[in-house]
Design an enzyme around this catalytic site. Sequence first.
Site, mmCIF file in Angstrom:
data_model
loop_
_atom_site.group_PDB
_atom_site.id
_atom_site.type_symbol
_atom_site.label_atom_id
_atom_site.label_comp_id
_atom_site.label_asym_id
_atom_site.label_seq_id
_atom_site.Cartn_x
_atom_site.Cartn_y
_atom_site.Cartn_z
ATOM 1 N N HIS A 1 0.768 -1.191 -0.044
ATOM 2 C CA HIS A 1 -0.078 0.076 -0.083
ATOM 3 C C HIS A 1 0.879 1.322 -0.045
ATOM 4 C CE1 HIS A 1 -3.288 -2.599 1.095
ATOM 5 N NE2 HIS A 1 -2.595 -3.072 2.099
ATOM 6 N N SER B 1 15.464 20.642 -16.228
ATOM 7 C CA SER B 1 14.532 21.694 -16.540
ATOM 8 C C SER B 1 14.806 22.989 -17.110
ATOM 9 C CB SER B 1 13.706 22.288 -15.163
ATOM 10 O OG SER B 1 12.839 23.218 -15.328
ATOM 11 N N LYS C 1 17.049 21.024 -11.076
ATOM 12 C CA LYS C 1 16.153 19.576 -11.469
ATOM 13 C C LYS C 1 17.024 18.616 -12.131
ATOM 14 C CE LYS C 1 12.407 18.919 -10.880
ATOM 15 N NZ LYS C 1 11.155 19.473 -11.631
ATOM 16 N N GLU D 1 9.866 7.857 -16.693
ATOM 17 C CA GLU D 1 8.293 8.410 -16.963
ATOM 18 C C GLU D 1 7.975 8.004 -18.423
ATOM 19 O OE1 GLU D 1 9.051 12.509 -16.172
ATOM 20 O OE2 GLU D 1 9.116 12.312 -14.089
#
Length: 461
Positions: free
Chosen positions: A155, A276, A282, A289
């Site tokens: 979970h 970024s 970043k 992804e």
Amino acid sequence: MKLWGGRFTKETNELVNNFNASISFDQKFYKQDIEGSIAHATMLAAQGIISEDEGKQITDGLKGILSDIESGKLEITDEYEDIHTFMEATLIERIGDAGKKLHTGRSRNDQVALDMRLYTRDEVKNVDEEVRELMEVILRIIKENVETYMPGFTHLQKAQPVTVAHHFSAYFEMFKRDRSRLHDIYKRMNYCPLGAGALAGTTYPLNREMTASLLCFDGPTLNSMDSVSDRDYVIEFLSALSTIMMHLSRFSEEICIWNSNEYKFIELDDAFSTGSSIMPQKKNPDIAELVRGKTGRVYGALMSILTTMKGIPLAYNKDMQEDKELTFDAIDTVKGCVSLFKGMIDTMKFNDARMEDSAKKGFTNATDAADYLVKKGVPFRDAHGIVGQLVLMCIDKGIALDDLSLDEYKKISPVFEEDVYEAISLKTCVEKRLTLGAPGPEVMNKVIGLYDEYMKDNLKL
């Protein structure tokens, strides 16, 4: 040039031509078309349906076309309806009337069924090899991290301590099953449809067993109508590819979580990260992804062919031309994703101390504390409640179970003794799990031995 037109009195509308044409994508299996045609011509000559000289002219002509395409001397152009038309027209142009005999005893229906089957069979092998190489990287990581502790989750909540080796072993198992599915598909699809004709065979004395053997099939298909209209193997392959992508997507999701500032379990190599345009600090896990995102693309290909095939009566229908573009795209997507994912995990670094600290502070040893009490004679349900009270005390104090004093333990239950600290240490919690499939180093080393044997067998298609 068209392979048909004798019964037509006017030219096809240009829009219809463009809509009907498939050469923009079916040129992808020019090699398979030539391979199938050489086998067909060889069989025709062996059966005396064409002369040996004609068979040799056709074979030599096709080999010349293949050589010229691969060297760049010959370009496949869109003036032809499909790759089959291009091949036949080019062959006739080069060798004359003998080239007109290649299509004897063959329809475009069984020809395209063969080409798609040959192409898919080749790609099943290619995907299997990509997955095998990914598993080699995973196995290396497993071997190097048998005692690298981390929290296991249910979970998305910290549950029990495990090791990096144990966690990655779960994905090794998934990809083992993926390869097993690919091998099953290969066995089921490895029958030759050539000789089925348009749908009802042919009156020529073809030797289908010979053609199947020349093309390394296990034998010829046994029903001509099914032969030209079967795309089960495409559906099965896309289903297997979808499952591979699902496994990669789950893995990618974990990479994204582990890479976050909140977790910092891993450090991705700069070569597999991006930045970024506005935020200079970043470092984004874009490969993970994108793999996660492209999963839906492969699922879409599977749903497309399922939807296409569900309403088609026997035998061949033009709808089935839709089996190619999305399948080609799905295959290329999966191979690219597996290859990039392999490079990403092969170069990433683990933050061992951070993972171990996270496991300690997440009460992952709570079950072991309860088991400690059970071994001292406390019923498990009572032990469960006692440890729950200890966890509440730790939360209130902002500490881990390991940090409680023995007096604090005894305040909840007098059964606790000094040996509780050893019982709930991370090392003990992992090492005492000795059943097959558990994360203990002793067990994990046995599993690694089994994995080594699996990889040695190599099971290549």
